[in-house]
Design a protein around this motif. Structure first.
Motif, mmCIF file in Angstrom:
data_model
loop_
_atom_site.group_PDB
_atom_site.id
_atom_site.type_symbol
_atom_site.label_atom_id
_atom_site.label_comp_id
_atom_site.label_asym_id
_atom_site.label_seq_id
_atom_site.Cartn_x
_atom_site.Cartn_y
_atom_site.Cartn_z
ATOM 1 N N GLY A 81 0.813 -1.206 0.000
ATOM 2 C CA GLY A 81 0.000 0.000 0.000
ATOM 3 C C GLY A 81 0.848 1.257 0.000
ATOM 4 N N LEU A 82 1.906 1.262 0.798
ATOM 5 C CA LEU A 82 2.811 2.410 0.836
ATOM 6 C C LEU A 82 3.488 2.619 -0.513
ATOM 7 C CD1 LEU A 82 4.416 1.817 4.344
ATOM 8 C CD2 LEU A 82 3.112 3.849 3.680
ATOM 9 N N ARG A 83 3.854 1.514 -1.159
ATOM 10 C CA ARG A 83 4.539 1.628 -2.461
ATOM 11 C C ARG A 83 3.610 2.195 -3.523
ATOM 12 N NH1 ARG A 83 6.249 2.901 -6.184
ATOM 13 N NH2 ARG A 83 7.890 2.108 -7.576
ATOM 14 N N VAL A 84 2.383 1.715 -3.572
ATOM 15 C CA VAL A 84 1.414 2.247 -4.545
ATOM 16 C C VAL A 84 1.098 3.706 -4.224
ATOM 17 C CG1 VAL A 84 -0.962 2.054 -5.372
ATOM 18 C CG2 VAL A 84 0.420 -0.008 -5.072
ATOM 19 N N GLN A 85 0.919 4.015 -2.963
ATOM 20 C CA GLN A 85 0.653 5.393 -2.567
ATOM 21 C C GLN A 85 1.774 6.322 -3.029
ATOM 22 O OE1 GLN A 85 0.980 6.376 1.645
ATOM 23 N NE2 GLN A 85 -0.818 7.693 1.489
ATOM 24 N N GLY A 86 3.020 5.879 -2.866
ATOM 25 C CA GLY A 86 4.148 6.706 -3.264
ATOM 26 C C GLY A 86 4.112 7.066 -4.735
ATOM 27 N N ALA A 100 -6.189 -1.773 8.533
ATOM 28 C CA ALA A 100 -7.090 -2.443 9.474
ATOM 29 C C ALA A 100 -6.383 -2.787 10.775
ATOM 30 C CB ALA A 100 -7.658 -3.709 8.834
ATOM 31 N N ILE A 101 -5.054 -2.668 10.786
ATOM 32 C CA ILE A 101 -4.253 -2.807 11.998
ATOM 33 C C ILE A 101 -3.710 -1.427 12.339
ATOM 34 C CG2 ILE A 101 -2.203 -3.862 13.029
ATOM 35 C CD1 ILE A 101 -2.542 -6.183 11.094
ATOM 36 N N ASP A 102 -3.872 -1.010 13.552
ATOM 37 C CA ASP A 102 -3.507 0.348 13.940
ATOM 38 C C ASP A 102 -1.994 0.557 13.847
ATOM 39 O OD1 ASP A 102 -3.795 2.901 14.796
ATOM 40 O OD2 ASP A 102 -4.053 2.423 16.914
ATOM 41 N N MET A 103 -1.579 1.492 13.001
ATOM 42 C CA MET A 103 -0.177 1.905 12.896
ATOM 43 C C MET A 103 -0.161 3.361 12.447
ATOM 44 S SD MET A 103 0.984 -0.535 9.685
ATOM 45 C CE MET A 103 0.537 -2.062 10.475
ATOM 46 N N LYS A 104 -0.487 4.231 13.359
ATOM 47 C CA LYS A 104 -0.756 5.637 13.056
ATOM 48 C C LYS A 104 0.438 6.369 12.462
ATOM 49 C CE LYS A 104 -4.218 5.940 16.730
ATOM 50 N NZ LYS A 104 -4.570 6.556 18.036
ATOM 51 N N GLU A 105 1.637 5.855 12.715
ATOM 52 C CA GLU A 105 2.817 6.550 12.196
ATOM 53 C C GLU A 105 2.914 6.473 10.672
ATOM 54 O OE1 GLU A 105 3.346 5.918 16.405
ATOM 55 O OE2 GLU A 105 2.812 4.560 14.768
ATOM 56 N N VAL A 106 2.283 5.472 10.057
ATOM 57 C CA VAL A 106 2.418 5.313 8.602
ATOM 58 C C VAL A 106 1.095 5.429 7.850
ATOM 59 C CG1 VAL A 106 4.476 3.876 8.812
ATOM 60 C CG2 VAL A 106 2.240 2.791 8.746
ATOM 61 N N ALA A 107 -0.037 5.310 8.547
ATOM 62 C CA ALA A 107 -1.321 5.314 7.842
ATOM 63 C C ALA A 107 -2.451 5.626 8.813
ATOM 64 C CB ALA A 107 -1.571 3.959 7.179
ATOM 65 N N LYS A 121 -14.286 13.437 -1.554
ATOM 66 C CA LYS A 121 -13.406 14.589 -1.782
ATOM 67 C C LYS A 121 -12.428 14.360 -2.937
ATOM 68 C CE LYS A 121 -13.385 16.744 2.806
ATOM 69 N NZ LYS A 121 -13.599 18.115 2.322
ATOM 70 N N GLY A 122 -12.566 13.226 -3.620
ATOM 71 C CA GLY A 122 -11.725 12.956 -4.779
ATOM 72 C C GLY A 122 -10.388 12.329 -4.457
ATOM 73 N N ARG A 123 -10.223 11.835 -3.245
ATOM 74 C CA ARG A 123 -8.977 11.169 -2.884
ATOM 75 C C ARG A 123 -9.044 9.686 -3.231
ATOM 76 N NH1 ARG A 123 -9.835 14.134 2.783
ATOM 77 N NH2 ARG A 123 -8.945 16.172 2.234
ATOM 78 N N ILE A 124 -7.915 9.114 -3.592
ATOM 79 C CA ILE A 124 -7.830 7.676 -3.811
ATOM 80 C C ILE A 124 -7.494 7.032 -2.477
ATOM 81 C CG2 ILE A 124 -6.551 5.829 -4.968
ATOM 82 C CD1 ILE A 124 -6.146 7.765 -7.314
ATOM 83 N N VAL A 125 -8.297 6.066 -2.081
ATOM 84 C CA VAL A 125 -8.111 5.419 -0.789
ATOM 85 C C VAL A 125 -7.521 4.027 -1.006
ATOM 86 C CG1 VAL A 125 -9.232 4.615 1.320
ATOM 87 C CG2 VAL A 125 -10.048 6.698 0.190
ATOM 88 N N ILE A 126 -6.481 3.714 -0.250
ATOM 89 C CA ILE A 126 -5.836 2.408 -0.337
ATOM 90 C C ILE A 126 -6.075 1.670 0.977
ATOM 91 C CG2 ILE A 126 -3.672 1.169 -0.729
ATOM 92 C CD1 ILE A 126 -2.635 3.826 -2.023
ATOM 93 N N PHE A 127 -6.711 0.512 0.886
ATOM 94 C CA PHE A 127 -6.985 -0.302 2.069
ATOM 95 C C PHE A 127 -5.908 -1.382 2.189
ATOM 96 C CE2 PHE A 127 -11.511 0.766 0.795
ATOM 97 C CZ PHE A 127 -11.676 1.742 1.774
ATOM 98 N N SER A 128 -5.239 -1.421 3.327
ATOM 99 C CA SER A 128 -4.210 -2.432 3.533
ATOM 100 C C SER A 128 -4.420 -3.123 4.874
ATOM 101 C CB SER A 128 -2.814 -1.808 3.451
ATOM 102 O OG SER A 128 -2.652 -0.837 4.472
ATOM 103 N N ALA A 129 -3.598 -4.133 5.131
ATOM 104 C CA ALA A 129 -3.693 -4.991 6.319
ATOM 105 C C ALA A 129 -4.948 -5.845 6.314
ATOM 106 C CB ALA A 129 -3.597 -4.183 7.610
ATOM 107 N N GLY A 130 -5.476 -6.103 5.124
ATOM 108 C CA GLY A 130 -6.628 -6.991 4.995
ATOM 109 C C GLY A 130 -7.802 -6.558 5.849
#
Length: 238
Positions: A81-86, A100-107, A121-130
């Motif tokens: 997810g981070l790679r696609v977001q970049g 879906a797993i709490d990791m506030k420092e990265v997502a 709002k026109g943002r692309i949302v990436i869902f990760s951590a299943g």
């Protein structure tokens, strides 16, 4: 032209690895993200569910328990997810990575109403951590998130094929491609397009799906631009 306002795009980890089979293929990811941007410019609201098979699969952990193995796989989807977001952000697109797993420092943590607001709002949302839980695949995540955010369709990008066949077209020359299928036919014929939990969830809630070949990322744009149906359309009934 297909009339879909909001879609969930399911990308496997293998799609991000390209021919390397493991890790990232930067050129392939760039091509996929270019096509995602083209969809975005068409006015489509896009949510992406990423798999983690280019790093780890839950069933790969033969010497540890299944729950621990699945947790490793979920972390792999966060890297994807981070790679696609970049890449998407380098193209000037506004994105949000939600886990879906709490990791506030990265997502951001996944919150349904917040995800819907980002899309509006026109943002692309990436869902990760299943789903955040072991024993559930990212196919099931795609079905679940599509239902939660009110998507019109799931776009299922498949590697090595351009749709759903009665048998593996890479092995059998006489394999027959389906233009249309019902979820019940998939379950009855035991067609391995998604796991049974994901298939049943989509069927029970009447969520349509289009399986297409992601080896040519432009196919996801052709779904919206061409009259001939791309890939295989799956519904509860026709």
């Amino acid at each position: 032209m297909q009339k879909f306002k909001r879609v969930v795009l399911k990308l496997s980890g293998e799609a991000l690895a390209g021919n390397k089979g493991f890790g990232f293929d930067d050129d392939v990811i760039e091509e996929i993200c270019i096509s995602i941007k083209q969809l975005h410019l068409l006015g489509v609201e896009i949510a992406i569910v990423v798999g983690g098979g280019n790093f780890w699969r839950g069933r790969s952990g033969t010497t540890i328990d299944r729950a621990s193995s699945d947790n490793i796989g979920m972390l792999g989807t966060v890297m994807n997810g981070l790679r696609v977001q970049g890449s998407l952000e380098e193209m000037g697109l506004d994105t949000r990575l939600m886990t879906a797993i709490d990791m506030k420092e990265v997502a951001e943590p996944y919150i349904r109403r917040r995800a819907v607001r980002h899309l509006e709002k026109g943002r692309i949302v990436i869902f990760s951590a299943g789903t955040g839980l072991p024993y559930f695949s990212t196919d099931t995540t795609a079905s679940l998130r599509a239902l939660e955010i009110g998507a019109d369709v799931i776009l299922l990008g498949k590697t090595g094929t351009d749709g759903i066949y009665d048998k593996d077209p890479n092995i059998f020359d006489d394999a027959v491609k389906y233009d249309k299928l019902t979820y019940k036919e998939i379950l009855q014929q035991e067609i391995k397009i998604m796991d049974t939990t994901a298939t049943s969830l989509a069927m029970d809630n009447k969520m349509p799906l289009i399986a297409f070949g992601i080896d040519d990322p432009k196919n996801m744009v052709r779904i919206f631009n061409e009259e001939d149906p791309m890939g295989t359309i799956v519904k509860e009934k026709f």
